[in-house]
Motif scaffolding. Structure first.
Motif, PDB file in Angstrom:
ATOM      1  N   ILE A  36       0.835  -1.208   0.029  1.00  0.00           N
ATOM      2  CA  ILE A  36       0.018  -0.051  -0.015  1.00  0.00           C
ATOM      3  C   ILE A  36       0.952   1.208   0.049  1.00  0.00           C
ATOM      4  O   ILE A  36       0.627   2.362  -0.693  1.00  0.00           O
ATOM      5  CB  ILE A  36      -1.035   0.018   1.102  1.00  0.00           C
ATOM      6  CG1 ILE A  36      -2.026  -1.103   1.054  1.00  0.00           C
ATOM      7  CG2 ILE A  36      -1.746   1.314   1.301  1.00  0.00           C
ATOM      8  CD1 ILE A  36      -2.879  -1.110   2.186  1.00  0.00           C
ATOM      9  N   GLU A  37       1.847   1.149   0.780  1.00  0.00           N
ATOM     10  CA  GLU A  37       2.595   2.373   0.680  1.00  0.00           C
ATOM     11  C   GLU A  37       3.594   2.527  -0.601  1.00  0.00           C
ATOM     12  O   GLU A  37       3.820   3.855  -1.053  1.00  0.00           O
ATOM     13  CB  GLU A  37       4.135   2.173   1.848  1.00  0.00           C
ATOM     14  CG  GLU A  37       3.526   2.322   3.253  1.00  0.00           C
ATOM     15  CD  GLU A  37       3.318   3.945   3.369  1.00  0.00           C
ATOM     16  OE1 GLU A  37       3.997   4.541   3.235  1.00  0.00           O
ATOM     17  OE2 GLU A  37       2.073   4.184   4.012  1.00  0.00           O
ATOM     18  N   GLU A  38       3.711   1.676  -1.097  1.00  0.00           N
ATOM     19  CA  GLU A  38       4.504   1.614  -2.614  1.00  0.00           C
ATOM     20  C   GLU A  38       3.625   2.263  -3.568  1.00  0.00           C
ATOM     21  O   GLU A  38       3.750   3.177  -4.388  1.00  0.00           O
ATOM     22  CB  GLU A  38       4.844   0.499  -3.290  1.00  0.00           C
ATOM     23  CG  GLU A  38       5.524   0.216  -4.458  1.00  0.00           C
ATOM     24  CD  GLU A  38       6.893   0.451  -4.445  1.00  0.00           C
ATOM     25  OE1 GLU A  38       7.463   0.596  -5.395  1.00  0.00           O
ATOM     26  OE2 GLU A  38       7.467   0.515  -3.492  1.00  0.00           O
TER      27      GLU A  38
ATOM     28  N   LYS B  43      -8.158   4.169  -0.515  1.00  0.00           N
ATOM     29  CA  LYS B  43      -9.257   3.241  -0.665  1.00  0.00           C
ATOM     30  C   LYS B  43      -8.759   1.794  -0.073  1.00  0.00           C
ATOM     31  O   LYS B  43      -9.405   1.400   0.486  1.00  0.00           O
ATOM     32  CB  LYS B  43      -9.611   3.262  -1.977  1.00  0.00           C
ATOM     33  CG  LYS B  43     -10.869   2.242  -2.175  1.00  0.00           C
ATOM     34  CD  LYS B  43     -11.351   2.197  -3.646  1.00  0.00           C
ATOM     35  CE  LYS B  43     -11.979   3.460  -4.147  1.00  0.00           C
ATOM     36  NZ  LYS B  43     -12.535   3.353  -5.325  1.00  0.00           N
ATOM     37  N   TRP B  44      -7.575   1.595  -0.446  1.00  0.00           N
ATOM     38  CA  TRP B  44      -7.063   0.152   0.072  1.00  0.00           C
ATOM     39  C   TRP B  44      -6.829   0.145   1.384  1.00  0.00           C
ATOM     40  O   TRP B  44      -7.054  -0.807   2.295  1.00  0.00           O
ATOM     41  CB  TRP B  44      -5.752  -0.236  -0.708  1.00  0.00           C
ATOM     42  CG  TRP B  44      -5.690  -0.503  -2.107  1.00  0.00           C
ATOM     43  CD1 TRP B  44      -6.955  -0.396  -2.943  1.00  0.00           C
ATOM     44  CD2 TRP B  44      -4.683  -0.951  -2.885  1.00  0.00           C
ATOM     45  NE1 TRP B  44      -6.615  -0.863  -4.365  1.00  0.00           N
ATOM     46  CE2 TRP B  44      -5.306  -1.202  -4.274  1.00  0.00           C
ATOM     47  CE3 TRP B  44      -3.402  -1.265  -2.731  1.00  0.00           C
ATOM     48  CZ2 TRP B  44      -4.353  -1.809  -5.389  1.00  0.00           C
ATOM     49  CZ3 TRP B  44      -2.560  -1.962  -3.892  1.00  0.00           C
ATOM     50  CH2 TRP B  44      -3.370  -2.104  -4.899  1.00  0.00           C
ATOM     51  N   SER B  45      -6.302   1.214   2.025  1.00  0.00           N
ATOM     52  CA  SER B  45      -6.015   1.330   3.311  1.00  0.00           C
ATOM     53  C   SER B  45      -7.267   1.488   4.179  1.00  0.00           C
ATOM     54  O   SER B  45      -7.413   0.849   5.463  1.00  0.00           O
ATOM     55  CB  SER B  45      -5.325   2.486   3.580  1.00  0.00           C
ATOM     56  OG  SER B  45      -4.861   2.792   5.187  1.00  0.00           O
ATOM     57  N   LEU B  46      -8.291   1.927   3.674  1.00  0.00           N
ATOM     58  CA  LEU B  46      -9.373   2.055   4.458  1.00  0.00           C
ATOM     59  C   LEU B  46     -10.139   0.765   4.679  1.00  0.00           C
ATOM     60  O   LEU B  46     -10.564   0.303   5.546  1.00  0.00           O
ATOM     61  CB  LEU B  46     -10.306   3.015   3.997  1.00  0.00           C
ATOM     62  CG  LEU B  46     -10.079   4.462   4.009  1.00  0.00           C
ATOM     63  CD1 LEU B  46     -11.062   5.308   3.029  1.00  0.00           C
ATOM     64  CD2 LEU B  46     -10.275   5.093   5.335  1.00  0.00           C
ATOM     65  N   CYS B  47     -10.152  -0.024   3.365  1.00  0.00           N
ATOM     66  CA  CYS B  47     -10.646  -1.551   3.474  1.00  0.00           C
ATOM     67  C   CYS B  47      -9.666  -2.426   4.678  1.00  0.00           C
ATOM     68  O   CYS B  47     -10.324  -3.351   5.160  1.00  0.00           O
ATOM     69  CB  CYS B  47     -10.586  -1.919   2.223  1.00  0.00           C
ATOM     70  SG  CYS B  47     -11.258  -3.666   1.914  1.00  0.00           S
TER      71      CYS B  47
ATOM     72  N   PHE C  91     -19.522   3.732   3.008  1.00  0.00           N
ATOM     73  CA  PHE C  91     -18.908   3.644   1.852  1.00  0.00           C
ATOM     74  C   PHE C  91     -18.688   1.979   1.738  1.00  0.00           C
ATOM     75  O   PHE C  91     -18.440   1.342   2.740  1.00  0.00           O
ATOM     76  CB  PHE C  91     -17.700   4.293   1.687  1.00  0.00           C
ATOM     77  CG  PHE C  91     -17.852   5.557   1.739  1.00  0.00           C
ATOM     78  CD1 PHE C  91     -18.051   6.178   0.415  1.00  0.00           C
ATOM     79  CD2 PHE C  91     -17.908   6.642   2.603  1.00  0.00           C
ATOM     80  CE1 PHE C  91     -18.419   7.713   0.331  1.00  0.00           C
ATOM     81  CE2 PHE C  91     -18.052   7.805   2.860  1.00  0.00           C
ATOM     82  CZ  PHE C  91     -18.381   8.555   1.428  1.00  0.00           C
ATOM     83  N   PRO C  92     -18.418   1.402   0.295  1.00  0.00           N
ATOM     84  CA  PRO C  92     -18.063  -0.009   0.268  1.00  0.00           C
ATOM     85  C   PRO C  92     -16.788  -0.449   0.852  1.00  0.00           C
ATOM     86  O   PRO C  92     -16.892  -1.497   1.277  1.00  0.00           O
ATOM     87  CB  PRO C  92     -18.088  -0.019  -1.059  1.00  0.00           C
ATOM     88  CG  PRO C  92     -18.570   1.072  -1.822  1.00  0.00           C
ATOM     89  CD  PRO C  92     -18.535   2.091  -1.023  1.00  0.00           C
ATOM     90  N   THR C  93     -16.024   0.205   1.173  1.00  0.00           N
ATOM     91  CA  THR C  93     -14.704  -0.050   1.861  1.00  0.00           C
ATOM     92  C   THR C  93     -15.027  -0.685   3.230  1.00  0.00           C
ATOM     93  O   THR C  93     -14.180  -1.057   4.012  1.00  0.00           O
ATOM     94  CB  THR C  93     -13.791   0.963   1.845  1.00  0.00           C
ATOM     95  OG1 THR C  93     -14.336   2.319   2.450  1.00  0.00           O
ATOM     96  CG2 THR C  93     -13.045   1.066   0.621  1.00  0.00           C
ATOM     97  N   THR C  94     -16.226   0.095   3.949  1.00  0.00           N
ATOM     98  CA  THR C  94     -16.763  -0.281   5.149  1.00  0.00           C
ATOM     99  C   THR C  94     -17.962  -1.408   5.033  1.00  0.00           C
ATOM    100  O   THR C  94     -17.875  -2.510   5.710  1.00  0.00           O
ATOM    101  CB  THR C  94     -17.238   0.854   5.903  1.00  0.00           C
ATOM    102  OG1 THR C  94     -16.227   1.761   5.978  1.00  0.00           O
ATOM    103  CG2 THR C  94     -17.880   0.506   7.178  1.00  0.00           C
TER     104      THR C  94
ATOM    105  N   LYS D 208     -19.638  -6.784   3.231  1.00  0.00           N
ATOM    106  CA  LYS D 208     -18.490  -7.055   3.723  1.00  0.00           C
ATOM    107  C   LYS D 208     -17.448  -6.070   3.045  1.00  0.00           C
ATOM    108  O   LYS D 208     -17.792  -5.511   2.218  1.00  0.00           O
ATOM    109  CB  LYS D 208     -17.730  -8.212   3.305  1.00  0.00           C
ATOM    110  CG  LYS D 208     -18.589  -9.416   3.953  1.00  0.00           C
ATOM    111  CD  LYS D 208     -18.636  -9.525   5.433  1.00  0.00           C
ATOM    112  CE  LYS D 208     -19.477 -10.698   6.040  1.00  0.00           C
ATOM    113  NZ  LYS D 208     -19.501 -10.816   7.472  1.00  0.00           N
ATOM    114  N   PRO D 209     -16.314  -5.213   3.713  1.00  0.00           N
ATOM    115  CA  PRO D 209     -15.761  -4.291   3.095  1.00  0.00           C
ATOM    116  C   PRO D 209     -15.106  -4.891   1.818  1.00  0.00           C
ATOM    117  O   PRO D 209     -14.612  -5.978   1.253  1.00  0.00           O
ATOM    118  CB  PRO D 209     -14.297  -4.433   4.216  1.00  0.00           C
ATOM    119  CG  PRO D 209     -14.982  -4.867   5.462  1.00  0.00           C
ATOM    120  CD  PRO D 209     -16.011  -6.011   4.994  1.00  0.00           C
TER     121      PRO D 209
END
Length: 625
Positions: free
Chosen positions: A172-174, A193-197, A323-326, A332-333
């Motif tokens: 995710i950092e990359e 978006k990835w991090s929130l999920c 939001f979908p990430t939640t 499901k996330p």
């Protein structure tokens, strides 16, 4: 094991450019519709007649839509010669003159296949390509998309192997370091978006690839899938690993049969190689990828409507948050990225964040693909660094306007905006386009000449969004219909002086109060044409379409100085509205004329003209028109 297979694949791929000749035939949907399969048949037959040993490889679309059907010939070295459009006669000449006589048969350009370490970098000598930076599209047209070995030979799945050696948070950092923003239209930071999920505590998470490309005239996602399906699949694998998903879906419309066919074949190849399923590459990471075919509803491009469709429900948006990430697929996330975003992920992990963010602007990093269509000389699929100006795209890459003068550019799909020619030095990036009143969208870019009626264009796009509205919320359902009724009145000659202001008020209301992004952006064509071309609205209300495109507000005349009395228009007129004898100037009976344009299409003397305004009773041939 993968390294050995990749090494063997590289030897096999490089053999295409050594020894016997290799013919690459663009066999994506665009190539096939232009007759590529018939050209292949002719070339095979001619090669057999002349006892020429050659291999014919099916590829995806190189992006040269204006030159389809297209072939690339390699005759013993790494330089390929590009031919197109190839007709039957040219197909035979290529075999004779290029392969037998070792000459050239009039190529339009060339491409050199270059390997720089693990990097596959084709170098083009072709005006259409020279203004581009093809990174996401670098393989399209130069590999067999149904051959996993070709993808491995050109650096494929090295990004996945690198990702699996990292912790998910490091991946995710990359992506964060690359500056990648979602290529589906909104431009939301992918890493965020990835991090929130990932932060969600759920044991079950999903990843969805949105391949429901519904914009009229857009074909970026389809071409990428048909030309390089593994670039998408590698991105899905990397994204799923990063967010903790064990199941992924590709939502692709059923109207893309070839893309679906190549996706299914690529997924099967991954399973056979052990890159999909349980314990991928011994990492403990499991993933299954499923395909969900969409039924062609434009609203299912909106992520919550897409989720409902996968769940077997009617595709309709819902309010957010959550939001979908939640709370996404089956509660499901869920992370939803589009095709180009995920293909960019695979490239970033193969070459590093700096390779991606070295192009673009500080706020809009990397490159972006666009479907370049409309009144432009060279149409096709292009990829340019973000920040490239509209002028560079239209004139340097597209070759300029095909007929007439540049009037406007419509960018961002049916929910995009129309920018006038005065703004062609605007950079194509998220912030610059937003400030001008347009949006990036998924990447549709329509070039418009001065023969385009901007009011009719706004009506066309609004008719599409109104028809595709799911009808769930009142502002979109009623507001778009009300705007369409007003626009219909204006182009039909019954507009009122107050209509532009009413249109603006309704459009602002729809934008502010609609439930989902599709409804909120649907007024953009109306608002931008009112902003930049309000005079055209006023002209229509006063009985005159300045572009002579709206049938009720224009008429046809025959110029007596150009008409030679050939009678071609008389013979083709379905209403028998054209009067005259051979070798005498013809005249159009305006009471009988259907305004079908048949006479304009057939006249070789350019004597028939469309004239703005309703038919005047006097001065039929006045030069004041």
């Amino acid at each position: 094991m993968i390294e050995k297979i990749a090494g063997d694949s590289l030897k096999e791929y490089m053999s295409l450019f050594r020894g016997e000749a290799t013919i690459l035939i663009g066999s994506a949907t665009c190539g096939r519709s232009a007759g590529a399969q018939k050209i292949e048949e002719i070339m095979r037959q001619r090669a057999a007649e002349l006892s020429v040993d050659c291999r014919i490889i099916h590829t995806g679309c190189m992006g040269l839509c204006y030159a389809e059907p297209m072939v690339v010939i390699f005759n013993g070295d790494s330089r390929g010669y590009i031919y197109g459009p190839v007709n039957r006669k040219l197909a035979k000449r290529i075999i004779q003159e290029h392969l037998v006589e070792a000459g050239e048969a009039g190529p339009i350009g060339s491409v050199d296949i270059a390997f720089n370490g693990d990097s596959f970098e084709p170098v083009y000598t072709l005006e259409f390509m020279e203004g581009q930076s093809r990174r996401i599209l670098r393989r399209c047209g130069l590999i067999d998309p149904e051959n996993l070995g070709h993808y491995l030979a050109t650096g494929g799945y090295r990004g996945l192997m690198r990702a699996l050696e990292m912790e998910p948070d490091e991946v995710i950092e990359e992506i964060k370091g690359s500056g990648l923003r979602g290529r589906g239209g909104a431009g939301f930071p992918t890493w965020l978006k990835w991090s929130l999920c990932r932060q969600e505590a759920s044991e079950v998470k999903y990843l969805i690839c949105n391949a429901d490309e519904g914009d009229p005239g857009a074909f970026m996602n389809r071409s990428l899938i048909e030309g390089d399906p593994h670039a998408l699949l590698e991105g899905i694998l990397i994204a799923s690993y990063a967010v903790g998903a064990r199941e992924a879906y590709i939502y692709c419309r059923a109207e893309y049969p070839l893309a679906l066919e190549r996706l299914r074949g690529a997924i099967s190849d991954l399973r056979n190689l052990g890159l999909l399923g349980k314990d991928i590459l011994g990492s403990g990471f499991d993933l299954d990828i499923k395909i969900k075919e969409g039924a062609g509803a434009f609203v299912c491009g909106e992520e919550t409507a897409l989720i409902s469709s996968i769940e077997g429900k009617r595709g309709m948006p819902r309010t957010r948050p959550p939001f979908p990430t939640t709370r996404g697929l089956w509660g499901k996330p869920t992370v939803i990225n589009n095709v180009e975003t995920l293909a960019a992920v695979s490239m970033i992990m193969q070459h590093g964040a700096d390779y991606f963010n070295s192009m673009g602007t500080p706020e809009s990093r990397g490159t972006k693909t666009f479907s370049l269509v409309g009144d432009v000389r060279r149409t096709g699929l292009i990829e340019v660094p973000l920040g490239t100006t509209l002028r560079e795209v239209i004139f340097d890459i597209g070759g300029g306007v095909v007929d007439g003068e540049l009037k406007a550019v419509q960018i961002g799909g049916p929910s995009g905006g129309c920018l006038p020619a005065e703004l062609i030095d605007t950079g194509i990036d998220y912030d610059s386009l937003t400030s001008a009143g347009a949006i990036m969208g998924s990447g549709g870019l329509v070039v418009l000449s001065d023969r385009t009626c901007m009011v009719e264009l706004a009506r066309y796009f609004l008719e599409f969004t109104q028809r595709e509205s799911c009808g769930k919320c009142v502002p979109c359902r009623v507001g778009t219909r009300q705007m369409l009724m007003i626009l219909n009145d204006i182009v039909e000659g019954s507009g009122r002086p107050e209509d532009p202001e009413i249109l603006r008020d309704v459009a602002e209301g729809v934008r502010a109060a609609s439930l989902c992004g599709l409804g909120q952006t649907s007024p953009n064509p109306v608002l931008t044409t009112l902003r930049y071309f309000e005079d055209e609205y006023r002209d229509h209300i006063n009985g005159r379409c300045t572009a002579a495109a709206c049938s009720e507000l224009m008429h046809y005349i025959i110029d007596p100085e150009k008409c030679d009395g050939c009678m071609a228009c008389i013979k083709t007129c379905p209403a028998e509205a054209i009067k005259g004898s051979r070798d005498e100037v013809h005249v159009i009976d305006q009471d009988e004329c259907l305004k079908c344009g048949s006479c304009l299409d057939i006249c070789k003397r350019d004597a028939v003209r469309r004239v703005p305004g309703a038919y005047p009773q006097e001065n039929l041939f006045s030069r004041d028109y």
